[in-house]
Design a protein around this motif. Structure first.
Motif, short mmCIF file in Angstrom:
data_model
loop_
_atom_site.label_atom_id
_atom_site.label_comp_id
_atom_site.label_asym_id
_atom_site.label_seq_id
_atom_site.Cartn_x
_atom_site.Cartn_y
_atom_site.Cartn_z
N ASN A 28 0.86 -1.17 -0.03
CA ASN A 28 -0.07 0.07 0.09
C ASN A 28 0.91 1.29 0.00
N ASN A 29 1.98 1.02 0.14
CA ASN A 29 2.97 2.34 0.01
C ASN A 29 3.58 2.34 -1.37
N THR A 30 3.27 1.87 -2.24
CA THR A 30 3.97 1.72 -3.44
C THR A 30 3.24 2.48 -4.81
N GLU A 31 1.93 3.03 -4.43
CA GLU A 31 1.21 3.42 -5.61
C GLU A 31 1.96 4.84 -6.30
N SER A 32 2.59 5.35 -5.64
CA SER A 32 3.39 6.68 -6.10
C SER A 32 4.58 6.21 -7.05
N LEU A 33 4.78 5.06 -7.11
CA LEU A 33 5.78 4.43 -8.04
C LEU A 33 5.22 3.94 -9.24
N THR A 34 3.90 3.90 -9.39
CA THR A 34 3.27 3.49 -10.60
C THR A 34 2.97 4.34 -11.74
N SER A 35 2.89 3.64 -12.82
CA SER A 35 2.74 4.63 -14.16
C SER A 35 1.55 3.96 -14.94
N PRO A 36 0.23 4.38 -14.54
CA PRO A 36 -0.69 3.89 -15.58
C PRO A 36 -0.79 4.08 -16.69
N SER A 37 -0.38 5.49 -17.06
CA SER A 37 -0.14 5.85 -18.47
C SER A 37 0.70 5.01 -19.36
N ALA A 38 1.78 4.50 -18.72
CA ALA A 38 2.69 3.54 -19.28
C ALA A 38 2.44 2.01 -19.35
N LYS A 39 1.10 1.65 -18.78
CA LYS A 39 0.45 0.34 -18.83
C LYS A 39 1.63 -0.40 -17.83
N TYR A 40 1.81 0.51 -16.86
CA TYR A 40 2.76 -0.18 -15.59
C TYR A 40 3.98 -0.97 -15.97
N LEU A 41 4.40 -0.58 -17.18
CA LEU A 41 5.82 -1.11 -17.81
C LEU A 41 6.73 -0.15 -17.49
N VAL A 42 6.37 0.87 -16.67
CA VAL A 42 7.64 1.70 -15.97
C VAL A 42 7.46 1.78 -14.55
#
Length: 289
Positions: A28-42
Protein backbone atom coordinates in the motif's frame (compact mmCIF):
# COMPACT_ATOMS: atom_id res chain seq x y z
CA UNK A 1 20.02 -21.93 -22.16
CA UNK A 2 22.47 -21.22 -19.36
CA UNK A 3 25.98 -19.84 -18.98
CA UNK A 4 28.09 -20.81 -15.99
CA UNK A 5 31.24 -19.35 -14.52
CA UNK A 6 29.87 -15.80 -14.17
CA UNK A 7 31.26 -14.79 -10.76
CA UNK A 8 29.75 -11.30 -10.95
CA UNK A 9 26.28 -12.85 -11.03
CA UNK A 10 26.95 -14.62 -7.73
CA UNK A 11 27.45 -11.27 -6.03
CA UNK A 12 24.30 -9.63 -7.37
CA UNK A 13 22.37 -9.73 -4.09
CA UNK A 14 24.88 -7.37 -2.49
CA UNK A 15 24.71 -4.87 -5.36
CA UNK A 16 21.02 -4.06 -5.08
CA UNK A 17 20.29 -2.80 -1.56
CA UNK A 18 17.96 -0.02 -2.70
CA UNK A 19 15.64 -2.05 -4.94
CA UNK A 20 15.54 -4.96 -2.49
CA UNK A 21 14.24 -2.68 0.24
CA UNK A 22 11.85 -1.05 -2.19
CA UNK A 23 10.41 -4.32 -3.45
CA UNK A 24 9.68 -5.52 0.05
CA UNK A 25 7.97 -2.30 1.10
CA UNK A 26 4.32 -2.96 2.02
CA UNK A 27 2.22 -2.87 -1.14
CA UNK A 28 0.00 0.00 0.00
CA UNK A 29 3.05 2.30 0.00
CA UNK A 30 3.95 1.82 -3.66
CA UNK A 31 1.21 3.59 -5.63
CA UNK A 32 3.32 6.72 -6.07
CA UNK A 33 5.84 4.57 -7.98
CA UNK A 34 3.31 3.36 -10.58
CA UNK A 35 2.71 4.68 -14.09
CA UNK A 36 -0.76 3.76 -15.38
CA UNK A 37 -0.19 5.82 -18.55
CA UNK A 38 2.75 3.54 -19.38
CA UNK A 39 0.59 0.44 -18.80
CA UNK A 40 2.61 -0.21 -15.62
CA UNK A 41 5.68 -1.04 -17.73
CA UNK A 42 7.65 1.70 -15.98
CA UNK A 43 8.23 1.72 -12.24
CA UNK A 44 6.18 -0.40 -9.85
CA UNK A 45 3.67 -3.00 -11.03
CA UNK A 46 1.64 -5.45 -8.98
CA UNK A 47 -1.52 -7.34 -9.88
CA UNK A 48 -1.90 -5.58 -13.25
CA UNK A 49 -1.08 -8.45 -15.61
CA UNK A 50 -3.71 -10.93 -16.77
CA UNK A 51 -1.37 -13.63 -18.01
CA UNK A 52 -3.96 -16.32 -17.41
CA UNK A 53 -7.46 -15.52 -18.68
CA UNK A 54 -9.46 -13.75 -16.00
CA UNK A 55 -6.72 -13.98 -13.37
CA UNK A 56 -4.40 -11.19 -12.25
CA UNK A 57 -0.89 -11.92 -10.99
CA UNK A 58 -1.41 -10.61 -7.46
CA UNK A 59 1.45 -12.43 -5.73
CA UNK A 60 4.10 -10.81 -7.92
CA UNK A 61 5.39 -7.26 -7.60
CA UNK A 62 8.08 -5.72 -9.76
CA UNK A 63 9.99 -2.57 -10.57
CA UNK A 64 10.76 -1.84 -14.24
CA UNK A 65 13.81 0.14 -15.32
CA UNK A 66 14.58 1.14 -18.89
CA UNK A 67 18.14 0.13 -19.78
CA UNK A 68 18.83 3.00 -22.16
CA UNK A 69 21.83 3.72 -19.92
CA UNK A 70 23.49 0.78 -21.70
CA UNK A 71 23.80 3.07 -24.72
CA UNK A 72 24.36 6.34 -22.87
CA UNK A 73 24.68 6.62 -19.06
CA UNK A 74 23.09 10.08 -19.16
CA UNK A 75 19.82 8.90 -20.72
CA UNK A 76 18.18 7.59 -17.58
CA UNK A 77 19.06 6.92 -13.98
CA UNK A 78 18.69 3.61 -12.18
CA UNK A 79 17.41 2.83 -8.67
CA UNK A 80 20.79 1.97 -7.13
CA UNK A 81 24.38 2.97 -7.73
CA UNK A 82 25.44 -0.53 -8.79
CA UNK A 83 22.27 -1.53 -10.60
CA UNK A 84 23.56 -0.65 -14.10
CA UNK A 85 26.62 -2.86 -13.55
CA UNK A 86 24.52 -5.99 -13.17
CA UNK A 87 22.16 -5.07 -16.01
CA UNK A 88 25.10 -4.35 -18.31
CA UNK A 89 26.64 -7.71 -17.40
CA UNK A 90 23.41 -9.44 -18.42
CA UNK A 91 23.14 -7.45 -21.68
CA UNK A 92 26.81 -8.03 -22.55
CA UNK A 93 26.30 -11.75 -22.01
CA UNK A 94 23.05 -11.70 -23.99
CA UNK A 95 24.99 -10.26 -26.92
CA UNK A 96 27.29 -13.30 -26.88
CA UNK A 97 24.28 -15.62 -26.79
CA UNK A 98 22.76 -13.62 -29.65
CA UNK A 99 25.94 -14.09 -31.69
CA UNK A 100 25.60 -17.86 -31.36
CA UNK A 101 21.92 -17.65 -32.34
CA UNK A 102 22.88 -15.55 -35.37
CA UNK A 103 25.33 -18.20 -36.55
CA UNK A 104 22.59 -20.83 -36.43
CA UNK A 105 20.04 -18.54 -38.10
CA UNK A 106 22.43 -17.56 -40.90
CA UNK A 107 23.00 -21.21 -41.73
CA UNK A 108 19.37 -22.30 -41.49
CA UNK A 109 17.14 -19.37 -42.50
CA UNK A 110 17.15 -18.20 -46.09
CA UNK A 111 17.72 -14.46 -46.32
CA UNK A 112 18.50 -14.00 -42.63
CA UNK A 113 20.51 -10.83 -42.07
CA UNK A 114 23.87 -11.84 -40.64
CA UNK A 115 24.44 -10.54 -37.12
CA UNK A 116 20.91 -9.18 -36.77
CA UNK A 117 20.11 -10.45 -33.27
CA UNK A 118 23.42 -9.28 -31.84
CA UNK A 119 22.75 -5.89 -33.46
CA UNK A 120 19.33 -5.79 -31.76
CA UNK A 121 20.77 -6.60 -28.33
CA UNK A 122 23.71 -4.20 -28.53
CA UNK A 123 21.85 -1.19 -29.97
CA UNK A 124 18.46 -1.36 -28.23
CA UNK A 125 17.08 1.62 -26.35
CA UNK A 126 14.03 -0.37 -25.24
CA UNK A 127 15.63 -3.19 -23.24
CA UNK A 128 14.09 -3.35 -19.77
CA UNK A 129 15.30 -4.69 -16.45
CA UNK A 130 12.62 -5.98 -14.10
CA UNK A 131 13.40 -6.51 -10.44
CA UNK A 132 10.87 -9.08 -9.25
CA UNK A 133 9.50 -9.87 -5.80
CA UNK A 134 7.12 -12.79 -5.29
CA UNK A 135 5.07 -12.30 -2.15
CA UNK A 136 4.54 -15.10 0.38
CA UNK A 137 1.35 -17.05 -0.21
CA UNK A 138 -1.17 -17.03 2.59
CA UNK A 139 -2.27 -20.33 4.11
CA UNK A 140 -5.07 -21.81 2.03
CA UNK A 141 -4.24 -19.68 -1.02
CA UNK A 142 -2.56 -21.36 -3.97
CA UNK A 143 -2.01 -24.63 -2.12
CA UNK A 144 -1.39 -27.61 -4.37
CA UNK A 145 -2.19 -31.27 -4.23
CA UNK A 146 1.37 -32.35 -5.06
CA UNK A 147 0.39 -34.38 -8.11
CA UNK A 148 2.95 -32.96 -10.50
CA UNK A 149 3.52 -29.74 -12.37
CA UNK A 150 1.15 -28.09 -14.78
CA UNK A 151 -1.71 -25.68 -15.08
CA UNK A 152 -2.82 -24.45 -11.66
CA UNK A 153 0.70 -24.55 -10.24
CA UNK A 154 1.53 -21.08 -11.54
CA UNK A 155 0.41 -19.20 -8.43
CA UNK A 156 3.48 -16.94 -8.18
CA UNK A 157 3.42 -16.09 -11.89
CA UNK A 158 0.98 -17.43 -14.47
CA UNK A 159 2.14 -19.33 -17.54
CA UNK A 160 3.17 -16.91 -20.28
CA UNK A 161 5.63 -16.05 -23.05
CA UNK A 162 8.09 -13.17 -22.92
CA UNK A 163 7.58 -10.87 -25.90
CA UNK A 164 11.19 -9.75 -26.37
CA UNK A 165 14.15 -11.57 -27.91
CA UNK A 166 16.34 -12.95 -25.12
CA UNK A 167 15.46 -12.69 -21.42
CA UNK A 168 18.46 -12.80 -19.10
CA UNK A 169 17.77 -14.27 -15.65
CA UNK A 170 19.80 -14.32 -12.46
CA UNK A 171 19.49 -17.00 -9.80
CA UNK A 172 16.57 -16.65 -7.41
CA UNK A 173 16.98 -15.33 -3.88
CA UNK A 174 14.59 -16.83 -1.33
CA UNK A 175 13.95 -14.98 1.94
CA UNK A 176 11.83 -15.59 5.01
CA UNK A 177 9.88 -12.39 5.66
CA UNK A 178 9.33 -13.42 9.27
CA UNK A 179 13.10 -13.23 9.82
CA UNK A 180 13.47 -10.23 7.46
CA UNK A 181 10.25 -8.19 7.80
CA UNK A 182 9.50 -5.97 4.78
CA UNK A 183 9.70 -2.22 5.04
CA UNK A 184 12.04 -2.12 8.02
CA UNK A 185 15.28 -1.45 6.15
CA UNK A 186 18.51 -3.36 6.47
CA UNK A 187 19.84 -6.23 4.40
CA UNK A 188 17.68 -9.20 3.56
CA UNK A 189 18.94 -12.51 4.90
CA UNK A 190 19.05 -14.94 1.99
CA UNK A 191 18.10 -18.55 2.59
CA UNK A 192 20.41 -21.25 1.28
CA UNK A 193 17.49 -22.72 -0.66
CA UNK A 194 13.73 -22.59 -0.74
CA UNK A 195 12.14 -24.58 2.12
CA UNK A 196 9.73 -25.85 -0.53
CA UNK A 197 11.88 -27.63 -3.14
CA UNK A 198 9.06 -27.46 -5.69
CA UNK A 199 8.92 -23.65 -5.62
CA UNK A 200 10.54 -21.77 -8.48
CA UNK A 201 10.73 -21.39 -12.24
CA UNK A 202 9.31 -23.97 -14.64
CA UNK A 203 9.51 -24.09 -18.43
CA UNK A 204 7.62 -26.09 -21.02
CA UNK A 205 9.33 -27.84 -23.93
CA UNK A 206 8.02 -28.05 -27.49
CA UNK A 207 6.66 -31.50 -26.64
CA UNK A 208 4.78 -30.14 -23.64
CA UNK A 209 7.12 -31.51 -20.98
CA UNK A 210 7.32 -29.28 -17.89
CA UNK A 211 10.79 -28.94 -16.35
CA UNK A 212 11.92 -27.11 -13.21
CA UNK A 213 14.85 -24.75 -13.80
CA UNK A 214 17.37 -24.11 -11.03
CA UNK A 215 19.88 -21.37 -11.87
CA UNK A 216 23.12 -21.61 -9.83
CA UNK A 217 24.36 -18.42 -8.20
CA UNK A 218 27.36 -18.04 -10.51
CA UNK A 219 25.26 -18.50 -13.64
CA UNK A 220 22.96 -16.57 -15.92
CA UNK A 221 20.13 -18.18 -17.86
CA UNK A 222 18.46 -16.97 -21.05
CA UNK A 223 14.95 -17.61 -22.32
CA UNK A 224 13.79 -17.07 -25.87
CA UNK A 225 10.82 -14.78 -26.49
CA UNK A 226 8.15 -14.10 -29.09
CA UNK A 227 10.07 -11.40 -30.98
CA UNK A 228 12.94 -13.84 -31.55
CA UNK A 229 10.46 -16.47 -32.73
CA UNK A 230 9.14 -14.02 -35.32
CA UNK A 231 12.59 -12.80 -36.37
CA UNK A 232 13.82 -16.38 -36.91
CA UNK A 233 10.55 -17.57 -38.49
CA UNK A 234 10.01 -20.13 -35.79
CA UNK A 235 13.49 -21.67 -35.75
CA UNK A 236 13.78 -20.42 -32.17
CA UNK A 237 10.54 -20.76 -30.22
CA UNK A 238 9.31 -18.63 -27.34
CA UNK A 239 9.41 -20.66 -24.12
CA UNK A 240 6.21 -20.95 -22.03
CA UNK A 241 7.13 -20.58 -18.38
CA UNK A 242 5.63 -20.00 -14.95
CA UNK A 243 6.71 -19.62 -11.34
CA UNK A 244 5.36 -21.93 -8.66
CA UNK A 245 4.98 -20.44 -5.20
CA UNK A 246 6.42 -21.79 -1.98
CA UNK A 247 3.84 -23.77 -0.05
CA UNK A 248 2.83 -21.93 3.14
CA UNK A 249 4.39 -23.40 6.28
CA UNK A 250 4.03 -22.68 9.97
CA UNK A 251 6.19 -19.84 11.24
CA UNK A 252 7.59 -18.88 7.82
CA UNK A 253 6.66 -16.47 5.05
CA UNK A 254 8.78 -17.38 2.04
CA UNK A 255 9.31 -14.80 -0.70
CA UNK A 256 11.40 -14.94 -3.88
CA UNK A 257 13.48 -12.19 -5.51
CA UNK A 258 15.18 -12.19 -8.88
CA UNK A 259 16.19 -9.96 -11.78
CA UNK A 260 15.04 -10.38 -15.38
CA UNK A 261 16.49 -8.32 -18.24
CA UNK A 262 14.36 -8.31 -21.39
CA UNK A 263 16.46 -7.56 -24.47
CA UNK A 264 14.18 -6.40 -27.24
CA UNK A 265 14.36 -4.51 -30.54
CA UNK A 266 14.10 -0.78 -30.97
CA UNK A 267 10.55 0.22 -31.81
CA UNK A 268 11.17 0.70 -35.54
CA UNK A 269 12.97 -2.62 -36.03
CA UNK A 270 11.04 -5.22 -38.03
CA UNK A 271 10.22 -8.50 -36.32
CA UNK A 272 8.54 -9.87 -39.41
CA UNK A 273 7.86 -8.53 -42.87
CA UNK A 274 5.73 -5.41 -42.60
CA UNK A 275 5.48 -5.41 -38.80
CA UNK A 276 7.64 -3.35 -36.47
CA UNK A 277 8.40 -4.25 -32.88
CA UNK A 278 6.27 -1.27 -31.80
CA UNK A 279 3.23 -2.73 -33.58
CA UNK A 280 3.86 -6.18 -32.15
CA UNK A 281 4.39 -4.84 -28.63
CA UNK A 282 1.09 -2.93 -28.76
CA UNK A 283 -0.69 -6.20 -29.52
CA UNK A 284 0.97 -7.89 -26.54
CA UNK A 285 0.18 -5.05 -24.14
CA UNK A 286 -3.45 -4.94 -25.32
CA UNK A 287 -4.02 -8.57 -24.39
CA UNK A 288 -2.03 -8.49 -21.15
CA UNK A 289 -2.96 -5.23 -19.38
Amino acid sequence: MGLDGVPQAQAYTSTLPGPKTQLTTPRNNTESLTSPSAKYLVGWSCGKETLRSGHFDTLKGSYYVNCAFYQDPTLQGAPADNFPDLSELVIDTAALVARACDRYATENIEGYKSGYLEHVVRTSLTTKARLLHYFPAEAGVGERDGEGEGEGDDDWCATHLDHGCLTGLTSAMFVDEVASPPGQGGELVELGASPDPKAGLYIQSRTGKVVKVNIPRDCLAFQTGEALQLITRGKFRAVPHFVKGAKPSAGKRIARNTLAVFTQPNLEEEVESGKSFAEFAREVVARTY
